[in-house]
Design a protein around this motif. Structure first.
Motif, PDB file in Angstrom:
ATOM      1  N   THR A   1       0.848  -1.366   0.122  1.00 46.68           N
ATOM      2  CA  THR A   1       0.069   0.131  -0.017  1.00 46.68           C
ATOM      3  C   THR A   1       0.735   1.066  -0.127  1.00 46.68           C
ATOM      4  O   THR A   1       0.661   2.227  -0.764  1.00 46.68           O
TER       5      THR A   1
ATOM      6  N   ARG B   1       1.290   4.205  -3.089  1.00 45.53           N
ATOM      7  CA  ARG B   1       1.027   5.688  -2.709  1.00 45.53           C
ATOM      8  C   ARG B   1       2.143   6.529  -2.970  1.00 45.53           C
ATOM      9  O   ARG B   1       1.940   7.544  -3.652  1.00 45.53           O
TER      10      ARG B   1
ATOM     11  N   THR C   1       2.453   6.909  -6.684  1.00 42.50           N
ATOM     12  CA  THR C   1       1.540   7.864  -7.188  1.00 42.50           C
ATOM     13  C   THR C   1       1.891   9.235  -7.029  1.00 42.50           C
ATOM     14  O   THR C   1       1.676  10.323  -7.797  1.00 42.50           O
ATOM     15  N   GLN C   2       2.466   9.633  -5.601  1.00 44.28           N
ATOM     16  CA  GLN C   2       2.924  10.979  -5.356  1.00 44.28           C
ATOM     17  C   GLN C   2       4.190  11.393  -6.142  1.00 44.28           C
ATOM     18  O   GLN C   2       4.323  12.527  -6.535  1.00 44.28           O
TER      19      GLN C   2
END
Length: 128
Positions: free
Chosen positions: A73, A77, A80-81
């Motif tokens: 997870t 994330r 994506t950032q």
């Protein structure tokens, strides 16, 4: 009770004597985010997330180690950032096999039925 100017001077000197910045505790998510470029490089080199997570857990103290699902997870994330594309494209694979459905002739009915209900039960080759 009113404060005196002396108190103000003492307070200012106390604030100046404090360290410039306290060290912020690093969360596990921040840990993974700061390493995402290196993690992505290892993934493109052929290492799996399980191998990378196990290697990172060797460097972390007991009780602070990453769970595999949590690690995935955090990696998702952080990618994506950072604007990093996944190493694989996860698309749903559509089965090309055709399903065989036999229909009974339409005898005055408006809807076409599925095959006869009796054919839903497969012969198990045994006596009941």
């Amino acid at each position: 009770m009113a404060l005196k100017r002396e108190h103000l001077k003492e307070a200012k000197s106390a604030l100046k004597s404090m360290s410039t910045r306290r060290e912020k505790k690093l969360t596990r998510a921040d840990f993974v985010t700061s390493l995402i470029q290196d993690i992505h490089a290892k993934m493109t080199a052929g290492f799996s997330l399980e191998e990378i997570c196990a290697e990172l857990n060797k460097t972390l103290p007991d009780g602070e180690q990453l769970n595999m699902n949590t690690f995935k997870t955090y990696v998702r994330r952080a990618r994506t950032q950072a604007g990093i594309a996944p190493t694989r494209s996860w698309t749903r694979r559509v089965s090309t096999a055709e399903t065989k459905i036999q229909t009974t002739p339409n005898k005055g009915r408006t809807k076409v039925q599925k095959e006869d209900p009796a054919s839903d039960f497969r012969d198990q080759g045994g006596e009941l």
